[in-house]
Design an enzyme around this catalytic site. Structure first.
Site, PDB file in Angstrom:
ATOM      1  NE  ARG A 117      -1.751 -15.961   1.529  1.00 28.58           N
ATOM      2  CZ  ARG A 117      -0.777 -15.057   1.367  1.00 28.58           C
ATOM      3  NH1 ARG A 117      -0.339 -14.394   2.427  1.00 28.58           N
ATOM      4  NH2 ARG A 117      -0.245 -14.828   0.190  1.00 28.58           N
ATOM      5  CG  HIS A 144       0.551  -8.994   3.662  1.00 26.70           C
ATOM      6  ND1 HIS A 144       0.374  -9.869   4.721  1.00 26.70           N
ATOM      7  CD2 HIS A 144       1.330  -9.656   2.748  1.00 26.70           C
ATOM      8  CE1 HIS A 144       0.997 -10.995   4.456  1.00 26.70           C
ATOM      9  NE2 HIS A 144       1.587 -10.910   3.278  1.00 26.70           N
ATOM     10  CD  GLN A 147       5.911  -9.644   4.194  1.00 26.17           C
ATOM     11  OE1 GLN A 147       5.544 -10.771   3.899  1.00 26.17           O
ATOM     12  NE2 GLN A 147       7.179  -9.358   4.473  1.00 26.17           N
ATOM     13  CG  ASP A 241       4.175  -6.861  -3.668  1.00 26.15           C
ATOM     14  OD1 ASP A 241       4.479  -8.059  -3.858  1.00 26.15           O
ATOM     15  OD2 ASP A 241       3.140  -6.515  -3.062  1.00 26.15           O
ATOM     16  CB  CYS A 282       6.396  -9.392   0.828  1.00 27.89           C
ATOM     17  SG  CYS A 282       5.439  -9.512  -0.698  1.00 27.89           S
ATOM     18  NE  ARG A 310       4.889 -12.849   7.100  1.00 25.80           N
ATOM     19  CZ  ARG A 310       4.103 -13.299   6.126  1.00 25.80           C
ATOM     20  NH1 ARG A 310       4.539 -13.310   4.875  1.00 25.80           N
ATOM     21  NH2 ARG A 310       2.887 -13.740   6.380  1.00 25.80           N
TER      22      ARG A 310
END
Length: 348
Positions: A117, A144, A147, A241, A282, A310
């Site tokens: 990440r 991502h 996700q 987001d 998310c 997730r």
């Protein structure tokens, strides 16, 4: 006497692949991962998850913190019988005292898969270039993908009656984030009607549009880029987001002034979309900026199902990208090693 590299980290893995972006995979391959997610989630519900990661380790490199990414990968590895190592910038010399290539080569000799990440996509791409184990992009400035597997799976679980994934109309409202890019790519790959709704200054770049339009030409999906929030009408799902992220703090005031209140996914916007429209985010979410607590806790909110998935996604990704390289132990050879090492230890 030099011994060959251990089985778990064989340096010549046939068909080695990395998961840097969903766009690298066909619709069929992504569907296979989603199907594996279904099987593993059901097994977890029954407390009967096969130990498909037993004896394996995943190195988790974090340049950015994350509740969901860290907990989901660590828990996934444990449930599957394996082990996860948390590696922050304080724990390793990534790109500092040791270059990324050497870090990747060293970790490849010790673990079975890596997740990174990172701040910059080039970092995870460089790790993959020099790795001899699979590398998963846990988030970068552009993408991502982990996700997105959770998001599409959540959509599958909540499909409106009579609809398939390809029938969905999905609108992302807000900034051109790394979630917006992956959502655009995977929705258009699956043939959905995808809309990015946001102020012109913060809409998606042309290179993203080119990728999505190519997907649409193959899948039959559609792509709309607009400033008009009326475009949410009739959408099955609205996605929000953050309006600013790491490295954008200097733009905070301008961004908030541009996005608020028009592009806040509040009850006003949900009502405009329709009574059955679902909401996704998310997380983490700021319920005073890009959405509201009323929407997050509303009956049409999927955000906590999305968060749980997730874990479902990480279980599937760990298995999908390592199972081809697993060499089951030979019982006779295992018994020999047990006897030889046991005999050696008794003589110490």
């Amino acid at each position: 006497m030099k011994l060959p590299s251990a089985t778990a980290t064989d340096l010549n893995k046939p068909g080695l692949r990395h998961f840097l972006k969903t766009q690298d995979f066909t619709k069929q391959e992504l569907t296979e991962i989603l199907d594996l997610m279904t099987l593993l989630k059901q097994a977890r519900k029954d407390n009967a998850v096969p130990q498909l990661f037993k004896g394996k380790s995943v190195a988790m490199i974090f340049e950015q913190p994350s509740t969901r990414t860290r907990v989901s990968f660590e828990t996934a590895a444990t449930i599957l019988g394996g082990h996860a190592l948390f590696l922050s910038p304080k724990d390793i010399h990534l790109g500092g005292k040791e270059n990324i290539a050497d870090t990747s080569r060293v970790l490849s000799r010790m673990v079975d898969i890596m997740m990174a990440r990172v701040d910059d996509h080039k970092t995870v791409a460089d790790l993959a270039e020099h790795a001899t184990v699979p590398v998963i992009n846990g988030l970068c400035d552009w993408l991502h993908p982990t996700q997105m597997m959770a998001d599409i799976f959540t959509m599958m679980e909540h499909l409106p009656a009579g609809k398939d994934l390809s029938d969905l109309s999905v609108a992302f409202v807000g900034d051109a984030t790394n979630v917006a890019s992956e959502l655009m790519f995977i929705c258009t790959k699956f043939g959905m009607d995808y809309k990015h709704i946001g102020p012109a200054k913060y809409q998606v770049p042309q290179k993203w549009i080119d990728i999505a339009e190519e997907n649409c030409s193959l899948s039959g999906g559609t792509l709309t880029i607009t400033e008009d929030t009326n475009a949410v009408e009739g959408c099955d799902i609205l996605v929000a987001d953050s309006f600013y992220w790491f490295g954008q703090e200097a733009e905070k005031d301008d961004r908030l002034a541009t996005f608020i209140p028009e592009y806040v996914v509040d009850q006003r916007l949900m009502d405009k979309a329709g009574p059955n429209t679902m909401f996704m985010h998310c997380l983490p979410a700021n319920d005073e900026r890009e959405t509201t607590r009323e929407v997050m806790d509303g009956d049409n909110s999927l955000i906590f199902d999305e968060a749980e998935n997730r874990l479902t996604a990480q279980m599937a990704l760990l298995v999908y990208f390592t199972h081809k390289h697993t060499k089951p132990a030979d019982d006779a050879i295992a018994a020999d090693h047990d006897a030889i090492i046991g005999d050696f230890l008794t003589k110490l």
